[in-house]
Scaffold this active site. Structure first.
Site, PDB file in Angstrom:
ATOM      1  N   THR A  14      -1.607  -9.390  -1.010  1.00 46.17           N
ATOM      2  CA  THR A  14      -0.763  -8.662  -0.727  1.00 46.17           C
ATOM      3  C   THR A  14      -1.930  -9.284   0.636  1.00 46.17           C
ATOM      4  OG1 THR A  14       0.098  -7.856  -1.329  1.00 46.17           O
ATOM      5  CG2 THR A  14       0.076  -7.273   0.386  1.00 46.17           C
ATOM      6  N   THR A  91      -3.412  -5.535  -5.080  1.00 47.60           N
ATOM      7  CA  THR A  91      -4.057  -4.399  -6.282  1.00 47.60           C
ATOM      8  C   THR A  91      -3.145  -4.053  -7.304  1.00 47.60           C
ATOM      9  OG1 THR A  91      -2.350  -3.482  -5.247  1.00 47.60           O
ATOM     10  CG2 THR A  91      -3.824  -2.726  -3.193  1.00 47.60           C
TER      11      THR A  91
END
Ligand SMILES: NC(=O)C[C@H](N)C(=O)O
Length: 346
Positions: A14, A91
């Site tokens: 991200t 993540t």
């Protein structure tokens, strides 16, 4: 004093993504440009750094053991030329990669910090800038020579960390170990051991550098079964039919399972065939103790070994690491229960 030089391996996630019709996607050059345009990264207090942007950049849900190998090879090739390493990563599987790297590198004498963000770097209120800036600063000024995972003001031991929170800034936790370091107003060392000047001097000698060993990982068939009330022995037996070399059994509490004779028979037959079965608790905190209850000791009688207080990520990547070395079954079982890189408490 000479400025430290950090190598940044940017794999995706991200942190470097851009909004598209299908949601966030990684875009080539997007993050690197944004970092180059952000003044804080170029302040005199900051270390020098170079960014190696991977091709293609990936969402970490697409990571495989091949990618762990690619990252490890990349760091290994640049090991002598840099003071520390930062891996920019999504993540979702960050804790798996951090765990895998911790096992693959033996005798690490420089810090490796894995980090990323929940909101893209280029967006308003992004945590990406904080996480990357702190990772670079900490790697340069507070070197802890192991694989760490930095997120939301905390540096965790990589192989102790889990993604605990899907949509919070505090996405990571290390339930069975306090963080290595906390970056509040002051930067405070907690469980980590700062590389002191002597160690640093040592690690710049050629002998010490040569001591680094990279053990390759190849993909391994490992099953994972999460016990639940009423689970059938056929289901477990089916998982064991696959060409699995090991099974992680996510048991109850301190390592308990139902006293179902058929289920126990399936497990015993598998361990007798040389399939390693690791007893790992479903609980997030605490440690397996198969001697605690009859429902646990029957698992030990079936040949299961204790996963102690390892995270699932650590257990799975440790199995990959050990199975990749074609070790005899007894050695494999013994090493799974030993503390190799600070991943478990004895
Ligand atoms: N926050 C993130 O980075 C999530 C993203 N899906 C990834 O793991 O690549």
């Amino acid at each position: 004093m000479m400025k430290k030089n950090i190598y940044v391996a940017y794999t995706g996630g991200t942190i470097g993504m851009k909004q598209s019709d299908q949601g966030y996607i990684p875009v080539k050059g997007h993050l690197t440009d944004a970092i180059n345009r952000t003044p804080d990264f170029h302040r005199t207090e900051m270390p020098d750094f170079v960014i190696n942007e991977y091709e293609p950049l990936i969402d970490s849900s697409n990571m495989t053991p091949k990618d762990w190998q690619r990252i490890a090879d990349d760091i290994y090739q640049h090991y002598d030329d840099f003071d520390a390493f930062v891996v920019l990563h999504g993540t979702d599987t960050m804790a798996y990669t951090a765990s895998a790297l911790s096992f693959m590198f033996q005798h690490l004498s420089k810090p490796i910090i894995v980090t990323g963000s929940q909101i893209p770097f280029s967006q308003l209120r992004s945590d990406g800038q904080e996480n990357l800036l702190n990772s670079l600063f900490i790697a340069a000024n507070y070197p802890i020579n192991e694989v760490g995972l930095y997120f939301n003001n905390k540096l965790f031991r990589g192989n102790r960390s889990i993604k605990a929170y899907a949509d919070g800034f505090n996405a990571f936790d290390s339930p069975n170990m306090e963080p290595l370091l906390e970056a509040g107003i002051d930067i405070k060392i907690k469980a980590g051991r700062l590389a002191d000047e002597t160690t640093l001097a040592d690690t710049t000698t050629k002998e010490a550098r040569q001591a680094l060993k990279l053990v390759p990982i190849t993909p391994q068939p490992v099953g994972v079964v999460h016990l639940y009330p009423g689970i059938s022995h056929e289901l477990i037996s089916n998982v064991l039919q696959q060409p699995v070399k090991a099974l992680i059994l996510r048991s109850y509490g301190v390592g308990n399972a139902p006293q179902d004779e058929q289920l126990l028979r399936v497990l015993k037959q598998a361990t007798e065939k040389g399939i390693l079965i690791l007893n790992l608790s479903q609980c997030v905190k605490g440690k397996v103790n198969m001697g605690g209850y009859a429902t646990g000791s029957s698992l030990s009688q079936c040949g299961l070994i204790s996963g102690a207080d390892m995270t699932l990520e650590a257990a799975l990547t440790k199995l990959h690491f050990l199975l990749s070395q074609n070790l005899p079954y007894e050695t494999l079982c013994q090493l799974m229960q030993e503390n190799l890189r600070g991943e478990l408490s004895l």
